[in-house]
Design a protein around this motif. Structure first.
Motif: not given
Length: 344
Positions: A217-222, A239-248, A330-333, A336-338
């Motif tokens: 359901a999360s459509a991850t490719t990890l 545990h990572g949560g929303d990846i966009t909260r990390f600027p880099s 990079r993979r999680i981000l 998320h964009h996809q």
């Protein structure tokens, strides 16, 4: 903008409202019950332009934080360590109390930028809950196996093979013919532990099935990354949560505890091991580094490169963990964009 700091407890929450200059406008304590959120919002309605700051929004403050977010309120999460520093450095010698703690939370939110915003619980929360349940089941299974192994060793001296499982224990119990009442009790206790072990094994199997569905359901490719299975992928996303909260990627590495800390002074330039960060994510990266440094692939090539540079095996694994942190970010981000792209 009025900032309302909240210090949550099991039986009560204390709210402190301050203005943009840091002056306290009002403070109030609410008893935790079914109507707490309604009372809190009714009290805060006197300030139309407001923002809530909750200490430990993922802990004791989770429930009130989620209710406020669902109601359309702006809510930020204030780390307890940061609020504590503000309270200690404030006038009054750092005296502790619920009103003082709520005021410190509000001041922290007023002065500190880039505090994480509280979002409504989503698929990552489901994965975190499943990952935590899987870990609890694993600990319980290990405890049961140790107790069962001890009883079988007392009943069958020297005949218990390593790698005990429910099937092996059942086969061993079928061969036991107790000669005394004490051994009969041991066999009965072993059967009870075996039943508990089978229940735990069934729970682990069911948890894995639920986790697989949640990952789909999360459509991850990890899981395409070597060393990442169902359990590790759930931990990473949960545990990572929303990846966009990390600027880099560097911010993400700092959060996972894989980025070394600068300990330079004067002409001396050095770094030291980061023992902070999210230890669950750090554990995942360690497992990945061990797997990739052992098996053929880019991870092992990087590991061998570091050892050839004179690093010890442990230092080489730490360097690989840091590199893997960038890969995961990079993979999680990307995933998320996809997921944000509209369906064709």
């Amino acid at each position: 903008m009025i900032v309302i700091g909240i210090d949550p407890h099991k039986s009560s929450i204390t709210a402190s409202a301050i203005d943009s200059s840091g002056c306290q406008l009002a403070v109030r304590r609410f008893v935790v019950n079914a109507g707490t959120a309604k009372q809190l919002l009714g009290w805060a309605a006197q300030w139309p332009e407001r923002r809530f700051a909750i200490e430990g929004a993922n802990g004791l403050g989770r429930q009130i934080a989620q209710i406020l977010v669902a109601g359309g309120e702006s809510v930020v999460d204030v780390p307890s360590t940061l609020a504590m520093k503000v309270r200690v450095l404030s006038t009054g010698g750092g005296r502790k109390g619920d009103p003082a703690d709520a005021f410190a939370v509000a001041v922290t939110a007023l002065r500190q930028e880039n505090l994480p915003a509280v979002n409504a619980e989503d698929q990552s929360t489901i994965l975190r809950l499943l990952a935590e349940r899987r870990e609890d089941l694993g600990h319980e299974r290990a405890r049961l196996l140790n107790r069962l192994h001890r009883l079988l060793r007392e009943l069958i001296p020297g005949c218990v093979e390593p790698g005990l499982s429910a099937d092996k224990a059942a086969a061993a119990l079928r061969t036991i013919r107790p000669a005394t009442a004490t051994d009969a009790l041991r066999r009965e206790l072993a059967r009870e532990l075996l039943a508990d072990l089978r229940r735990i094994d069934a729970g682990i199997k069911n948890n894995e099935a639920q986790t697989r569905d949640a990952l789909v359901a999360s459509a991850t490719t990890l899981q395409e990354i070597p060393g990442v299975g169902v359990v590790l992928a759930a931990k990473l996303l949960g545990h990572g949560g929303d990846i966009t909260r990390f600027p880099s990627a560097s911010h993400f590495a700092s959060y996972t505890g894989t980025a070394p800390l600068d300990a330079s002074s004067g002409q001396q330039n050095r770094h030291r091991l980061n023992t902070g960060g999210n230890r669950q994510l750090n554990s995942v990266l360690h497992t990945m580094a061990v797997c990739q440094s052992r098996d053929p692939g880019p991870g092992r090539e990087y590991y061998l490169k570091k050892t050839a540079e004179g690093k010890t095996p442990r230092e080489a694994r730490r360097a690989l963990k840091r590199r893997l942190s960038n890969v995961l970010y990079r993979r999680i981000l990307h995933d998320h964009h996809q997921a944000q792209k509209p369906a064709a």
